[in-house]
Design a protein around this motif. Structure first.
Motif, short mmCIF file in Angstrom:
data_model
loop_
_atom_site.label_atom_id
_atom_site.label_comp_id
_atom_site.label_asym_id
_atom_site.label_seq_id
_atom_site.Cartn_x
_atom_site.Cartn_y
_atom_site.Cartn_z
N UNK A 142 -30.99 -5.64 -38.08
CA UNK A 142 -32.58 -5.38 -37.85
C UNK A 142 -32.00 -3.92 -38.47
N UNK A 143 -30.94 -3.52 -37.73
CA UNK A 143 -30.89 -1.93 -38.49
C UNK A 143 -30.66 -1.30 -39.72
N UNK A 144 -29.44 -1.91 -40.58
CA UNK A 144 -29.70 -2.12 -42.20
C UNK A 144 -31.55 -2.59 -42.53
N UNK A 160 -32.08 1.83 -27.34
CA UNK A 160 -32.32 0.48 -27.61
C UNK A 160 -31.09 -0.58 -28.75
N UNK A 161 -30.52 -1.11 -28.04
CA UNK A 161 -29.39 -1.90 -28.59
C UNK A 161 -30.23 -3.02 -30.01
N UNK A 162 -29.69 -3.10 -30.76
CA UNK A 162 -30.41 -3.90 -31.86
C UNK A 162 -28.74 -4.82 -32.65
N UNK A 163 -29.88 -5.77 -33.26
CA UNK A 163 -28.64 -6.14 -34.62
C UNK A 163 -28.84 -6.11 -35.63
N UNK A 164 -26.68 -5.72 -35.59
CA UNK A 164 -26.78 -4.18 -37.00
C UNK A 164 -27.80 -5.18 -38.74
N UNK A 203 -34.31 -1.45 -40.85
CA UNK A 203 -35.47 -0.03 -40.52
C UNK A 203 -34.31 0.70 -41.35
N UNK A 204 -33.35 0.75 -41.52
CA UNK A 204 -32.31 1.85 -42.90
C UNK A 204 -33.25 1.99 -43.99
N UNK A 205 -33.41 0.77 -44.96
CA UNK A 205 -33.43 0.90 -45.81
C UNK A 205 -35.21 1.04 -45.89
N UNK A 206 -35.86 0.72 -44.93
CA UNK A 206 -37.00 0.94 -45.09
C UNK A 206 -37.87 1.98 -44.70
N UNK A 207 -36.96 2.92 -43.56
CA UNK A 207 -37.17 3.87 -43.20
C UNK A 207 -36.77 5.21 -44.04
#
Length: 126
Positions: free
Chosen positions: A32-34, A26-30, A36-40
């Motif tokens: 949102x990507x940040x 999927x393509x996501x907003x940058x 996700x990376x922080x939370x994961x």
């Protein structure tokens, strides 16, 4: 965005151990990507685990939505109507009558007297 479900006809569900994962990108907003990376990083989950969890939640929410259920039933009713119309059209071409209550295998099709047997040879009468 208009997406269609894949054609599932002819595909039998496979036992759990035989199913192989497939890629779903999927393509996501940058931003949102940040997030996700922080939370994961905090949770220790992989990007795949986060994505699967999100999709599982979406599927469960969507399946529980009464409007989705009603739309699915309406689509099934419309498909049934199209199939009945097609059955009637084919039966008309073959010189048969179709009934809406018959399902395949319930009743043998009736043939008109002009459509049976072999052509060109006459059978001797006894």
């Amino acid at each position: 965005m208009n997406e269609q479900a894949p054609d599932m006809q002819g595909q039998a569900p496979e036992p759990e151990e035989e199913r192989k994962p497939v890629v779903f990108a999927v393509r996501i907003d940058p931003v949102q990507r940040e997030q996700i990376e922080g939370l994961r990083g905090i949770t220790g989950q992989s990007v795949n685990e986060v994505g699967v969890e999100a999709l599982d939640d979406w599927i469960a929410k969507t399946l529980a939505d009464e409007a989705v259920s009603q739309k699915a039933m309406a689509e099934l009713d419309a498909e049934e109507q199209r199939l009945q119309q097609r059955r009637a059209a084919i039966a008309g071409i073959l010189g048969q009558t179709a009934t809406a209550t018959e399902t395949p295998g319930e009743a043998a099709p009736t043939r008109s007297s002009s459509q049976g047997g072999r052509r060109g040879k006459t059978q001797p009468s006894s």
